[in-house]
Motif scaffolding. Sequence first.
Motif, PDB file in Angstrom:
ATOM      1  N   THR A  59      41.657  30.794  52.701  1.00 50.80           N
ATOM      2  CA  THR A  59      42.911  31.129  52.027  1.00 50.80           C
ATOM      3  C   THR A  59      42.807  32.464  51.321  1.00 50.80           C
ATOM      4  O   THR A  59      43.728  33.285  51.376  1.00 50.80           O
ATOM      5  N   ALA A  60      41.673  32.707  50.654  1.00 47.51           N
ATOM      6  CA  ALA A  60      41.488  33.945  49.895  1.00 47.51           C
ATOM      7  C   ALA A  60      41.419  35.174  50.798  1.00 47.51           C
ATOM      8  O   ALA A  60      41.683  36.281  50.343  1.00 47.51           O
ATOM      9  N   ARG A  61      41.083  34.996  52.071  1.00 40.00           N
ATOM     10  CA  ARG A  61      41.060  36.127  53.000  1.00 40.00           C
ATOM     11  C   ARG A  61      42.467  36.666  53.256  1.00 40.00           C
ATOM     12  O   ARG A  61      42.630  37.822  53.623  1.00 40.00           O
ATOM     13  N   HIS A  62      43.479  35.824  53.070  1.00 36.23           N
ATOM     14  CA  HIS A  62      44.855  36.213  53.397  1.00 36.23           C
ATOM     15  C   HIS A  62      45.727  36.480  52.182  1.00 36.23           C
ATOM     16  O   HIS A  62      46.838  36.983  52.329  1.00 36.23           O
ATOM     17  N   HIS A  63      45.253  36.126  50.983  1.00 40.72           N
ATOM     18  CA  HIS A  63      46.046  36.322  49.773  1.00 40.72           C
ATOM     19  C   HIS A  63      45.228  37.117  48.764  1.00 40.72           C
ATOM     20  O   HIS A  63      44.191  36.645  48.298  1.00 40.72           O
ATOM     21  N   ALA A  64      45.715  38.289  48.401  1.00 37.74           N
ATOM     22  CA  ALA A  64      44.965  39.177  47.514  1.00 37.74           C
ATOM     23  C   ALA A  64      44.769  38.607  46.107  1.00 37.74           C
ATOM     24  O   ALA A  64      43.656  38.598  45.600  1.00 37.74           O
ATOM     25  N   PRO A  65      45.814  38.143  45.419  1.00 43.42           N
ATOM     26  CA  PRO A  65      45.580  37.657  44.053  1.00 43.42           C
ATOM     27  C   PRO A  65      44.889  36.295  44.059  1.00 43.42           C
ATOM     28  O   PRO A  65      45.209  35.429  44.865  1.00 43.42           O
ATOM     29  N   ASN A  66      43.925  36.120  43.160  1.00 50.54           N
ATOM     30  CA  ASN A  66      43.286  34.821  42.992  1.00 50.54           C
ATOM     31  C   ASN A  66      42.904  34.655  41.523  1.00 50.54           C
ATOM     32  O   ASN A  66      43.162  35.544  40.712  1.00 50.54           O
ATOM     33  N   PHE A  67      42.289  33.546  41.204  1.00 48.47           N
ATOM     34  CA  PHE A  67      41.936  33.257  39.815  1.00 48.47           C
ATOM     35  C   PHE A  67      41.024  34.331  39.231  1.00 48.47           C
ATOM     36  O   PHE A  67      41.141  34.703  38.077  1.00 48.47           O
ATOM     37  N   PHE A  68      40.115  34.838  40.029  1.00 50.53           N
ATOM     38  CA  PHE A  68      39.109  35.760  39.528  1.00 50.53           C
ATOM     39  C   PHE A  68      39.654  37.162  39.305  1.00 50.53           C
ATOM     40  O   PHE A  68      39.442  37.763  38.258  1.00 50.53           O
ATOM     41  N   ASN A  69      40.363  37.712  40.299  1.00 52.38           N
ATOM     42  CA  ASN A  69      40.790  39.105  40.166  1.00 52.38           C
ATOM     43  C   ASN A  69      42.105  39.279  39.403  1.00 52.38           C
ATOM     44  O   ASN A  69      42.560  40.396  39.207  1.00 52.38           O
ATOM     45  N   THR A  70      42.725  38.210  38.964  1.00 48.32           N
ATOM     46  CA  THR A  70      43.899  38.343  38.089  1.00 48.32           C
ATOM     47  C   THR A  70      43.533  38.089  36.634  1.00 48.32           C
ATOM     48  O   THR A  70      44.394  38.133  35.765  1.00 48.32           O
ATOM     49  N   ASN A  71      42.255  37.835  36.373  1.00 49.91           N
ATOM     50  CA  ASN A  71      41.757  37.601  35.026  1.00 49.91           C
ATOM     51  C   ASN A  71      41.017  38.867  34.589  1.00 49.91           C
ATOM     52  O   ASN A  71      39.903  39.136  35.040  1.00 49.91           O
ATOM     53  N   ALA A  72      41.626  39.650  33.708  1.00 49.28           N
ATOM     54  CA  ALA A  72      41.050  40.935  33.296  1.00 49.28           C
ATOM     55  C   ALA A  72      39.688  40.763  32.628  1.00 49.28           C
ATOM     56  O   ALA A  72      38.778  41.567  32.846  1.00 49.28           O
ATOM     57  N   VAL A  73      39.535  39.711  31.841  1.00 45.70           N
ATOM     58  CA  VAL A  73      38.253  39.483  31.164  1.00 45.70           C
ATOM     59  C   VAL A  73      37.159  39.208  32.190  1.00 45.70           C
ATOM     60  O   VAL A  73      36.044  39.715  32.072  1.00 45.70           O
ATOM     61  N   HIS A  74      37.471  38.427  33.206  1.00 49.89           N
ATOM     62  CA  HIS A  74      36.488  38.142  34.258  1.00 49.89           C
ATOM     63  C   HIS A  74      36.067  39.443  34.955  1.00 49.89           C
ATOM     64  O   HIS A  74      34.878  39.649  35.219  1.00 49.89           O
ATOM     65  N   CYS A  75      37.022  40.311  35.233  1.00 55.27           N
ATOM     66  CA  CYS A  75      36.713  41.576  35.908  1.00 55.27           C
ATOM     67  C   CYS A  75      35.846  42.478  35.023  1.00 55.27           C
ATOM     68  O   CYS A  75      34.906  43.105  35.499  1.00 55.27           O
ATOM     69  N   LEU A  76      36.166  42.544  33.741  1.00 55.96           N
ATOM     70  CA  LEU A  76      35.360  43.366  32.829  1.00 55.96           C
ATOM     71  C   LEU A  76      33.935  42.822  32.706  1.00 55.96           C
ATOM     72  O   LEU A  76      32.973  43.589  32.705  1.00 55.96           O
ATOM     73  N   ARG A  77      33.812  41.514  32.589  1.00 64.24           N
ATOM     74  CA  ARG A  77      32.479  40.912  32.484  1.00 64.24           C
ATOM     75  C   ARG A  77      31.677  41.165  33.763  1.00 64.24           C
ATOM     76  O   ARG A  77      30.473  41.406  33.709  1.00 64.24           O
ATOM     77  N   SER A  78      32.359  41.112  34.896  1.00 66.35           N
ATOM     78  CA  SER A  78      31.689  41.342  36.169  1.00 66.35           C
ATOM     79  C   SER A  78      31.118  42.754  36.233  1.00 66.35           C
ATOM     80  O   SER A  78      30.008  42.965  36.718  1.00 66.35           O
ATOM     81  N   LYS A  79      31.870  43.706  35.714  1.00 63.51           N
ATOM     82  CA  LYS A  79      31.451  45.102  35.794  1.00 63.51           C
ATOM     83  C   LYS A  79      30.466  45.470  34.682  1.00 63.51           C
ATOM     84  O   LYS A  79      29.423  46.073  34.939  1.00 63.51           O
ATOM     85  N   ILE A  80      30.768  45.116  33.441  1.00 60.01           N
ATOM     86  CA  ILE A  80      29.995  45.604  32.297  1.00 60.01           C
ATOM     87  C   ILE A  80      28.804  44.712  31.969  1.00 60.01           C
ATOM     88  O   ILE A  80      27.689  45.204  31.793  1.00 60.01           O
TER      89      ILE A  80
END
Length: 137
Positions: A59-80
């Motif tokens: 499902t995630a291969r066909h739909h760009a938004p998901n729980f992980f990449n729509t959560n700004a805190v998750h993205c910042l934690r992933s990077k920093i």
Amino acid sequence: AQLLAVPCGLLAAAAAFQLHQLPFALHVLLHILAVIWLVPCLSNIGVEHKDNEVSYAETARHHAPNFFNTNAVHCLRSKIIHEHSPPCVFYTKGKEHALEVNESLGQYYQVFSFDKQRSWKDEVNREQTPAFLRPVV
């Protein structure tokens, strides 16, 4: 839901304060009865549901938004903090091309490449194009 019976009952009692405590008690009683009997009758508790046969990855291969990449805190934690490579990129509508695949983070979406000429009959293009944008064939 049963806790809402008290404030609603107070409001009803204030509107009809001449009758003393009758409206309040009546409202609380009716509210609790409705929550106990009416809500279970209208809900779908106990209804059999069949399991979804499509995996999250598919499902995630066909739909760009998901729980992980729509959560700004998750993205910042992933990077920093976690310093993932590539990190989880924050999803912005219209900027799907910036998303990167990282299966260990649950990021499976990838914009199809423009290496070759695509047509509306191409299966990959059809799957990644929203239904309302597809031409009638």
